[in-house]
Design an enzyme around this catalytic site. Structure first.
Site, short mmCIF file in Angstrom:
data_model
loop_
_atom_site.label_atom_id
_atom_site.label_comp_id
_atom_site.label_asym_id
_atom_site.label_seq_id
_atom_site.Cartn_x
_atom_site.Cartn_y
_atom_site.Cartn_z
N HIS A 20 47.06 37.10 41.73
CA HIS A 20 45.87 37.87 42.09
C HIS A 20 44.76 37.67 41.04
O HIS A 20 43.62 37.35 41.37
CB HIS A 20 46.25 39.35 42.20
CG HIS A 20 45.12 40.26 42.50
ND1 HIS A 20 44.78 40.61 43.79
CD2 HIS A 20 44.24 40.90 41.70
CE1 HIS A 20 43.75 41.42 43.76
NE2 HIS A 20 43.40 41.62 42.49
N GLU A 21 45.12 37.86 39.78
CA GLU A 21 44.13 37.74 38.71
C GLU A 21 43.65 36.30 38.52
O GLU A 21 42.49 36.08 38.17
CB GLU A 21 44.68 38.29 37.40
CG GLU A 21 44.94 39.79 37.43
CD GLU A 21 43.73 40.62 37.79
OE1 GLU A 21 42.58 40.21 37.51
OE2 GLU A 21 43.91 41.70 38.37
N HIS A 24 40.70 35.74 40.86
CA HIS A 24 39.43 36.22 40.30
C HIS A 24 38.92 35.26 39.22
O HIS A 24 37.74 34.92 39.17
CB HIS A 24 39.59 37.60 39.68
CG HIS A 24 39.90 38.69 40.63
ND1 HIS A 24 39.12 39.00 41.72
CD2 HIS A 24 40.92 39.60 40.65
CE1 HIS A 24 39.64 40.03 42.36
NE2 HIS A 24 40.74 40.41 41.74
#
Length: 103
Positions: A20-21, A24
């Site tokens: 997920h990170e 980003h």
């Protein structure tokens, strides 16, 4: 077996957070937004793992998530910062994490 199940749960959760990170992070870099810190876990910081292209990669004490600290998140006047980026770039960065989880 309970210990092994708990360890597996922590590993899977950490993997989901990492993916997920990374979504980003990658999209932020592609959009030209500087990332000051990529953290696994929540602060306070245990240690800085390494630096790469101006980003500190850190390991933090509270193992419940992760974060990206973008330059200028709260200050729209910071050159190269998140708040200065155009709205489409900011939306792309915000949606990149969940999209990575779906993929």
């Amino acid at each position: 077996t309970d210990f092994l199940a708990a360890l597996t749960l922590v590993d899977v959760f950490a993997g989901v957070v990492l993916i997920h990170e990374l979504g980003h992070f990658v999209v932020g870099k592609l959009m030209g937004i500087e990332v000051e810190e990529f953290g696994i876990g929540l602060p306070p910081r245990i240690l800085t793992l390494f630096r790469w292209q101006g980003t500190e990669f850190t390991l933090n004490w509270i193992p419940l998530g992760g974060f990206n600290r973008f330059k200028g998140e709260d200050d729209p006047d910071t050159p190269g910062g998140f708040s200065e980026a155009n709205p489409w770039a900011r939306l792309a960065v915000l949606f990149a994490g969940p999209v990575m989880n779906l993929l």
